[in-house]
Design a protein around this motif. Structure first.
Motif, mmCIF file in Angstrom:
data_model
loop_
_atom_site.group_PDB
_atom_site.id
_atom_site.type_symbol
_atom_site.label_atom_id
_atom_site.label_comp_id
_atom_site.label_asym_id
_atom_site.label_seq_id
_atom_site.Cartn_x
_atom_site.Cartn_y
_atom_site.Cartn_z
ATOM 1 N N ARG A 125 0.836 -1.207 0.000
ATOM 2 C CA ARG A 125 0.000 0.000 0.000
ATOM 3 C C ARG A 125 0.874 1.262 0.000
ATOM 4 N NH1 ARG A 125 -2.550 -0.494 4.790
ATOM 5 N NH2 ARG A 125 -3.330 -2.552 4.275
ATOM 6 N N ALA A 126 1.941 1.240 0.806
ATOM 7 C CA ALA A 126 2.815 2.421 0.874
ATOM 8 C C ALA A 126 3.568 2.606 -0.458
ATOM 9 C CB ALA A 126 3.802 2.273 2.025
ATOM 10 N N LEU A 127 3.970 1.514 -1.091
ATOM 11 C CA LEU A 127 4.667 1.649 -2.377
ATOM 12 C C LEU A 127 3.736 2.237 -3.439
ATOM 13 C CD1 LEU A 127 6.637 -1.741 -2.372
ATOM 14 C CD2 LEU A 127 7.666 0.538 -2.359
ATOM 15 N N LEU A 128 2.470 1.765 -3.420
ATOM 16 C CA LEU A 128 1.503 2.301 -4.390
ATOM 17 C C LEU A 128 1.219 3.772 -4.093
ATOM 18 C CD1 LEU A 128 -0.974 -0.730 -4.619
ATOM 19 C CD2 LEU A 128 0.512 0.116 -6.449
ATOM 20 N N GLY A 129 1.102 4.099 -2.807
ATOM 21 C CA GLY A 129 0.860 5.499 -2.415
ATOM 22 C C GLY A 129 2.015 6.387 -2.849
ATOM 23 N N TRP A 130 3.229 5.866 -2.690
ATOM 24 C CA TRP A 130 4.407 6.639 -3.098
ATOM 25 C C TRP A 130 4.409 6.856 -4.615
ATOM 26 C CZ3 TRP A 130 8.665 5.891 -6.249
ATOM 27 C CH2 TRP A 130 9.692 6.839 -6.096
ATOM 28 N N LEU A 131 4.013 5.789 -5.344
ATOM 29 C CA LEU A 131 3.962 5.928 -6.811
ATOM 30 C C LEU A 131 2.896 6.938 -7.235
ATOM 31 C CD1 LEU A 131 4.325 2.420 -8.507
ATOM 32 C CD2 LEU A 131 5.732 4.464 -8.872
ATOM 33 N N ASP A 132 1.752 6.925 -6.524
ATOM 34 C CA ASP A 132 0.708 7.904 -6.850
ATOM 35 C C ASP A 132 1.232 9.323 -6.660
ATOM 36 O OD1 ASP A 132 -1.345 6.236 -7.631
ATOM 37 O OD2 ASP A 132 -2.032 5.901 -5.577
ATOM 38 N N ALA A 133 2.021 9.518 -5.612
ATOM 39 C CA ALA A 133 2.515 10.864 -5.307
ATOM 40 C C ALA A 133 3.724 11.239 -6.164
ATOM 41 C CB ALA A 133 2.882 10.948 -3.827
ATOM 42 N N ASN A 134 4.512 10.268 -6.535
ATOM 43 C CA ASN A 134 5.805 10.578 -7.179
ATOM 44 C C ASN A 134 5.987 10.002 -8.571
ATOM 45 O OD1 ASN A 134 7.395 11.832 -4.814
ATOM 46 N ND2 ASN A 134 6.467 9.994 -3.962
ATOM 47 N N GLY A 135 5.079 9.123 -8.984
ATOM 48 C CA GLY A 135 5.266 8.479 -10.283
ATOM 49 C C GLY A 135 4.631 9.292 -11.389
ATOM 50 N N CYS A 136 5.014 8.986 -12.586
ATOM 51 C CA CYS A 136 4.297 9.573 -13.715
ATOM 52 C C CYS A 136 4.192 8.521 -14.793
ATOM 53 C CB CYS A 136 4.944 10.852 -14.201
ATOM 54 S SG CYS A 136 6.626 10.631 -14.710
ATOM 55 N N CYS A 137 3.483 8.873 -15.826
ATOM 56 C CA CYS A 137 3.218 7.899 -16.870
ATOM 57 C C CYS A 137 4.471 7.726 -17.722
ATOM 58 C CB CYS A 137 2.044 8.367 -17.717
ATOM 59 S SG CYS A 137 1.822 7.344 -19.150
ATOM 60 N N GLU A 138 4.949 6.511 -17.775
ATOM 61 C CA GLU A 138 6.180 6.209 -18.498
ATOM 62 C C GLU A 138 6.122 6.654 -19.950
ATOM 63 O OE1 GLU A 138 9.561 4.099 -20.146
ATOM 64 O OE2 GLU A 138 9.084 5.324 -18.411
ATOM 65 N N ARG A 139 4.966 6.525 -20.599
ATOM 66 C CA ARG A 139 4.933 6.830 -22.034
ATOM 67 C C ARG A 139 5.179 8.319 -22.287
ATOM 68 N NH1 ARG A 139 4.482 2.285 -24.280
ATOM 69 N NH2 ARG A 139 3.317 0.691 -23.189
ATOM 70 N N ARG A 140 4.601 9.167 -21.408
ATOM 71 C CA ARG A 140 4.829 10.590 -21.575
ATOM 72 C C ARG A 140 6.299 10.911 -21.332
ATOM 73 N NH1 ARG A 140 1.830 13.146 -17.414
ATOM 74 N NH2 ARG A 140 3.799 13.376 -16.309
ATOM 75 N N LEU A 141 6.823 10.274 -20.292
ATOM 76 C CA LEU A 141 8.215 10.516 -19.949
ATOM 77 C C LEU A 141 9.125 10.092 -21.100
ATOM 78 C CD1 LEU A 141 9.910 11.401 -17.517
ATOM 79 C CD2 LEU A 141 10.192 9.024 -16.943
ATOM 80 N N ARG A 142 8.780 8.953 -21.707
ATOM 81 C CA ARG A 142 9.621 8.410 -22.751
ATOM 82 C C ARG A 142 9.757 9.411 -23.908
ATOM 83 N NH1 ARG A 142 7.598 2.803 -24.956
ATOM 84 N NH2 ARG A 142 8.105 1.994 -22.909
ATOM 85 N N ALA A 143 8.613 9.991 -24.278
ATOM 86 C CA ALA A 143 8.633 10.882 -25.424
ATOM 87 C C ALA A 143 9.519 12.098 -25.186
ATOM 88 C CB ALA A 143 7.203 11.328 -25.729
ATOM 89 N N GLU A 144 9.497 12.613 -23.984
ATOM 90 C CA GLU A 144 10.253 13.850 -23.768
ATOM 91 C C GLU A 144 11.667 13.598 -23.291
ATOM 92 O OE1 GLU A 144 8.570 15.014 -19.362
ATOM 93 O OE2 GLU A 144 7.598 15.792 -21.131
ATOM 94 N N ASP A 145 11.909 12.360 -22.849
ATOM 95 C CA ASP A 145 13.177 12.106 -22.163
ATOM 96 C C ASP A 145 14.229 11.469 -23.075
ATOM 97 O OD1 ASP A 145 14.547 12.253 -19.692
ATOM 98 O OD2 ASP A 145 14.478 10.073 -19.617
ATOM 99 N N LEU A 146 13.789 10.758 -24.079
ATOM 100 C CA LEU A 146 14.766 9.963 -24.820
ATOM 101 C C LEU A 146 15.249 10.681 -26.090
ATOM 102 C CD1 LEU A 146 13.237 6.409 -24.470
ATOM 103 C CD2 LEU A 146 15.065 7.437 -23.170
#
Ligand code: BMA
Length: 335
Positions: free
Chosen positions: A314-335
């Protein structure tokens, strides 16, 4: 130029929460515990047996430098380990030439449909590391399927059930473009295809630039497959192995829903910082407590010992909700 949408660290909250808590008895297994002469023990697969016993399938390196696998069993998953008196699974290069330089880093998946444990492990061949697969009911006799992903490939685990009728295997082939996580599908665990890129290593200065790999098998949650993965940072004084977390769609596990930017666990304790290979934390297995939330993560520390850290799903999922983002969006701008 638009600013990247990566999360800005809130200065009020700039202390990273301890998501993985080290067990005070760490390291819980070392070479000194072994009933026969070895160099080191690390990177263990883990599972709970039907009677609640924790079984670790440990990577044991002998003094030739070659690894085999050895089972250790404990009632509480922390101490009182009963270690097999002899190696449990030895490389067998006569029948499986891809195992000539040993077998390493097992991941265990219990598959209800087969009523068996599926072990995927690295077979170290002349051509480099490949992925091999074996089945067992009891961790005493094994049915080997041989190499299922040719070199250079490793860091593999099977999902516990079929996805759209096919078995799904996560693995990490090396390519000229970097070491990324892939997923492949099979009707029978022997023939693999429909290879898809699952999670890419980032680039540049990131902690998980250029080389990532699956750590323990994915954790099934109501929100999706929770995946702990390692990132390798090359530094002038060697490599740094750290852990990150991402979430994938339950019916379409190649679809990343959330990926954290920061690593969540890295080498800090003495036994993680100093060993045969300094600055390595390398989990290959976890067990779930009866509360359905607490996971016991077993990790190799500095290629020398096995340690335990606990976390809450639960804490890992909560942390991801607060700190994660969608990989696909990140991929487009990051690579
Ligand atoms: C990786 C694997 C692991 C090992 C780590 C650090 O490439 O070979 O087995 O723990 O390197 O040496």
């Amino acid at each position: 130029m638009t600013a990247p949408e990566t999360a800005i660290v809130d200065l009020e909250n700039s202390h990273y929460p301890p998501l993985l808590l080290r067990h005070p008895d760490n390291p819980i297994l070392t070479g000194k515990d072994w009933p026969y002469s070895i160099n080191s023990v690390f990177n263990a697969g883990a599972t709970l047996l039907a009677d609640g016993t924790t079984l670790l399938l440990c990577r044991v390196e002998d003094r030739r430098g070659l690894s085999h696998l050895c089972a250790a069993r404990s009632r509480n998953g922390v101490d009182g380990w009963q270690i097999d008196r002899e190696p449990t699974l030895m490389p067998n290069p006569q029948q499986y030439p891809e195992e000539i330089w040993g077998i390493e880093d097992p991941r265990i998946t219990f598959v209800p449909e087969l009523q068996q444990y599926v072990i995927t492990y690295t077979s170290y061949s002349r051509g480099g590391p490949g992925v091999s697969l074996a089945l067992t009911k009891d961790f005493r006799s094994f049915e080997r399927y041989g190499v299922i992903m040719p070199p250079d490939d490793k860091d593999s685990a099977l999902l516990p059930r079929r996805i759209n009728g096919y078995w799904a295997l996560i693995h990490r082939p090396m390519t000229a473009l970097g070491a990324h996580m892939w997923i492949s599908y099979s009707p029978d665990l022997r023939y693999w295809g429909r290879h898809r890129l699952m999670l890419e290593a980032r680039r540049g200065a990131w902690w998980d630039a250029n080389k990532i790999g699956l750590s323990p098998p994915p954790i099934e949650t109501p929100r999706g497959w929770l995946v702990l993965y390692h990132g390798v940072r090359h530094t002038p004084s060697g490599c740094l192995y750290r852990l990150g977390v991402a979430l994938f769609d339950i019916e379409n596990p190649e679809k990343c829903l959330l990926r954290g930017d920061s690593w969540i666990f890295g080498p800090e304790a003495h036994y993680e910082r100093h060993g045969d290979v300094n600055d390595v934390v390398f989990p290959c297995g976890y067990t779930m407590d009866p509360d359905g939330d607490t996971i016991n993560i077993y990790y190799g520390a500095a290629d020398c010992s096995i340690a335990l850290a606990r976390a809450s799903v639960r804490a890992l999922l909560g942390w991801l909700d607060a700190n994660g983002c969608c990989e696909r969006r990140l991929r487009a701008e990051d690579l």
